[in-house]
Design a protein around this motif. Structure first.
Motif, PDB file in Angstrom:
ATOM      1  N   GLN A  79       0.724  -1.146  -0.091  1.00  0.00           N
ATOM      2  CA  GLN A  79       0.200  -0.019  -0.125  1.00  0.00           C
ATOM      3  C   GLN A  79       0.792   1.203   0.046  1.00  0.00           C
ATOM      4  O   GLN A  79       0.349   2.440  -0.359  1.00  0.00           O
ATOM      5  N   CYS A  88     -10.663   0.089   3.491  1.00  0.00           N
ATOM      6  CA  CYS A  88      -9.309  -0.137   3.088  1.00  0.00           C
ATOM      7  C   CYS A  88      -8.749   1.267   2.777  1.00  0.00           C
ATOM      8  O   CYS A  88      -9.337   1.974   2.068  1.00  0.00           O
ATOM      9  N   LEU A  89      -7.482   1.549   3.258  1.00  0.00           N
ATOM     10  CA  LEU A  89      -6.969   3.150   2.948  1.00  0.00           C
ATOM     11  C   LEU A  89      -6.507   2.933   1.400  1.00  0.00           C
ATOM     12  O   LEU A  89      -6.758   4.407   0.736  1.00  0.00           O
ATOM     13  N   HIS A 136      -7.322  -9.379   6.249  1.00  0.00           N
ATOM     14  CA  HIS A 136      -7.258  -8.484   5.369  1.00  0.00           C
ATOM     15  C   HIS A 136      -5.848  -7.765   5.014  1.00  0.00           C
ATOM     16  O   HIS A 136      -5.474  -7.900   3.718  1.00  0.00           O
ATOM     17  N   GLU A 137      -5.111  -7.709   5.967  1.00  0.00           N
ATOM     18  CA  GLU A 137      -3.622  -7.273   5.470  1.00  0.00           C
ATOM     19  C   GLU A 137      -2.790  -8.373   4.891  1.00  0.00           C
ATOM     20  O   GLU A 137      -2.163  -7.977   4.084  1.00  0.00           O
ATOM     21  N   HIS A 145      -3.367  -8.382   1.241  1.00  0.00           N
ATOM     22  CA  HIS A 145      -2.758  -7.404   0.623  1.00  0.00           C
ATOM     23  C   HIS A 145      -1.191  -7.943  -0.068  1.00  0.00           C
ATOM     24  O   HIS A 145      -0.694  -7.504  -1.280  1.00  0.00           O
TER      25      HIS A 145
HETATM   26 ZN   LIG Z   1      -6.654  -2.628   2.791  1.00  0.00          ZN
END
Ligand SMILES: [Zn+2]
Length: 174
Positions: free
Chosen positions: A52, A89-90, A131-132, A135
């Motif tokens: 990210q 999510c960012l 979730h992380e 990624h």
């Molecule tokens: Zn995320």
């Protein structure tokens, strides 16, 4: 220290499979410090994965539910149960959607010094970890929804079909 720029949906880095970390030295510590700074000084994000901030390495920082974790090369050893809850999510700012995840996960990772640790978490923290870790494999939470499901922007009172978002950034095919 400067905040790193968050990669947004459509950025190909979010679809890459990240590489494992092999050296636990200064460069890694500086990267983790940047991730931590970006997360803590950012818009109420719970966690941040290295892709990210456009770094394709298997690192996650979590600042959530009163806990702080730095996870390098995390692996899920065991998962059990099921829960459905709302995620954001960012990299998809303002949006949230309901995703099905395991209720409990046991995860093994290394800290910034290379020391191995294992933790087990349930509920919201287990969602955050899953979730992380997604990624790191180029997977976003919308990938785990149906194309005709919706994500919502509560502030604007709008909704978008998941399939429309996936046209901007298709799921990985492997
Ligand atoms: Zn995320």
């Amino acid at each position: 220290m400067k905040k790193a720029t968050i990669a947004l949906l459509g950025d190909p880095v979010l679809r890459e499979k990240s590489r494992p970390v092999t050296a636990f030295h200064k460069k890694l510590h500086a990267l983790i410090d940047t991730m931590k700074f970006t997360l803590i000084n950012g818009e109420d994000g719970a966690a941040l994965a290295a892709p990210q901030i456009s770094v394709s390495k298997r690192i996650v920082v979590i600042n959530y539910c009163g806990e702080y974790h730095e996870m390098v090369n995390p692996e899920i050893l065991e998962s059990s149960g099921e829960q459905n809850d709302i995620e954001g999510c960012l990299s998809l700012p303002g949006l949230s959607g309901t995703v099905r995840r395991a209720e409990t996960v046991r995860v093994r990772f290394r800290d910034r010094h290379g020391k191995e640790r294992t933790i087990e978490r349930s509920g919201r923290m287990a969602i955050c970890i899953q979730h992380e870790m997604d990624h790191l494999d180029g997977v976003l939470y919308i990938d785990r929804m149906d194309d005709d499901d919706f994500v919502y922007n509560d502030e604007k009172g709008t909704k978008i079909a998941v399939g429309d978002l996936l046209r901007i950034s298709p799921r990985r095919q492997d």
